[in-house]
Design a protein around this motif. Sequence first.
Motif, short mmCIF file in Angstrom:
data_model
loop_
_atom_site.label_atom_id
_atom_site.label_comp_id
_atom_site.label_asym_id
_atom_site.label_seq_id
_atom_site.Cartn_x
_atom_site.Cartn_y
_atom_site.Cartn_z
N VAL A 117 55.86 99.08 -43.18
CA VAL A 117 55.18 98.98 -44.38
C VAL A 117 55.65 97.87 -45.39
O VAL A 117 54.78 97.04 -45.89
CB VAL A 117 55.01 100.38 -45.01
N LYS A 118 56.81 97.89 -45.63
CA LYS A 118 57.42 96.91 -46.48
C LYS A 118 57.26 95.39 -46.07
O LYS A 118 56.73 94.87 -46.96
CB LYS A 118 59.01 97.24 -46.46
N GLU A 119 57.44 95.09 -44.82
CA GLU A 119 57.17 93.95 -44.34
C GLU A 119 55.88 93.76 -44.01
O GLU A 119 55.52 92.55 -43.55
CB GLU A 119 58.09 93.60 -43.21
N ARG A 120 54.88 94.69 -44.05
CA ARG A 120 53.53 94.44 -43.54
C ARG A 120 53.24 93.76 -41.91
O ARG A 120 52.40 92.80 -42.07
CB ARG A 120 52.67 93.81 -44.68
N ARG A 121 54.09 94.04 -41.21
CA ARG A 121 54.06 93.53 -39.91
C ARG A 121 54.46 94.46 -38.95
O ARG A 121 55.43 95.61 -38.89
CB ARG A 121 54.80 92.24 -39.74
N THR A 122 54.01 94.33 -37.69
CA THR A 122 54.46 95.12 -36.63
C THR A 122 55.88 95.10 -36.29
O THR A 122 56.44 94.12 -36.16
CB THR A 122 53.67 95.07 -35.26
N GLN A 123 56.51 96.37 -36.07
CA GLN A 123 57.81 96.49 -35.44
C GLN A 123 57.82 96.85 -34.15
O GLN A 123 57.31 97.88 -33.71
CB GLN A 123 58.59 97.42 -36.44
N ASP A 135 42.98 94.97 -48.09
CA ASP A 135 44.48 94.45 -48.43
C ASP A 135 45.56 95.12 -48.96
O ASP A 135 46.69 94.81 -49.60
CB ASP A 135 44.13 93.29 -49.25
N GLU A 136 45.60 96.72 -48.92
CA GLU A 136 46.26 97.64 -49.20
C GLU A 136 46.88 98.32 -48.00
O GLU A 136 46.08 98.61 -47.06
CB GLU A 136 45.54 98.67 -50.21
N VAL A 137 48.00 98.73 -48.18
CA VAL A 137 48.51 99.52 -46.98
C VAL A 137 47.74 100.84 -47.03
O VAL A 137 48.09 101.63 -48.00
CB VAL A 137 50.08 99.69 -46.97
N TYR A 138 47.37 101.14 -45.68
CA TYR A 138 46.57 102.70 -45.62
C TYR A 138 47.64 103.61 -44.96
O TYR A 138 47.71 104.68 -45.35
CB TYR A 138 45.39 102.28 -44.81
N GLY A 139 48.43 103.12 -43.91
CA GLY A 139 49.52 103.82 -43.34
C GLY A 139 50.13 103.08 -42.17
O GLY A 139 50.01 101.68 -42.13
N VAL A 140 50.57 103.72 -41.11
CA VAL A 140 51.00 102.98 -39.91
C VAL A 140 50.43 103.80 -38.68
O VAL A 140 50.33 105.13 -38.65
CB VAL A 140 52.55 102.92 -39.74
N LEU A 141 50.71 103.11 -37.58
CA LEU A 141 50.41 103.73 -36.09
C LEU A 141 51.73 103.89 -35.41
O LEU A 141 52.30 102.62 -35.61
CB LEU A 141 49.18 102.98 -35.35
N ASP A 142 52.38 104.75 -35.27
CA ASP A 142 53.72 104.83 -34.91
C ASP A 142 53.75 105.25 -33.07
O ASP A 142 52.99 106.45 -33.03
CB ASP A 142 54.51 105.76 -35.73
#
Length: 160
Positions: free
Chosen positions: A88-94, A124-131
Motif C-alpha cells: 500500500v505504502k509503495e503502491r506496487r506489487t511485493q 487513483d486511490e488505494v482500495y486494498g490489496v490482493l494477498d
Amino acid sequence: MFQVSNYSGDRIKDYELVLQQAKALLEGEPDHIANLSNASALLNQFLQKVNWVGFYIYKDNELVLGPFQGLPACIRIPNGKGVCGTAVKERRTQLVADVNAFPGHIACDSASQSEIVVPLIVNDEVYGVLDIDSPSTNRFDETDKEYIEKFAAIVQSFLH
C-alpha cells in the motif's frame, strides 16, 4: 451458472483461462464483497501450493480483512507494516521469496513462507490489496507476478 474448467498444466494457457473466468464470474455483479469473495475462491482453487488467498480493504489509513480463502487471518494491518502494508505504502506489487527475510513481516500464519501482494488502485486511490501466501519458499516467480497483476486489474475494473 459459472463452471470451473479443467486446467491443461500449461501455466500461461491456464493463467489466460483464469483471467477469462474472472471476467465472466464478476461481469454484471455490482457488489464488491460478492466479487472479492468469488475472486479469492477462483484463485484459491486455481493456484497450487498456496495456503491463503484474499483481500484486505483500505480504510482509515489501515488494511482491514476482507473476503478470503484460508485460515483465520490478521484483521487489521497498519499502513506501511508487513508485506501488505508495504504494498500500500509503495503502491506496487511485493514479491517476497522468503517472508522470514522481509523486515517487519507480520506472521498471520506461521506456515506461510512466501507471499505476493498486489495493491488495488481504483480512481487513483488505494482500495486494498490482493494477498496470496504459500507454505513454500520461492513459490511465486515473475510469471505469477505478471498474471496475478492482470487478475488484480480485472478485479479493480469491477470496483468502481
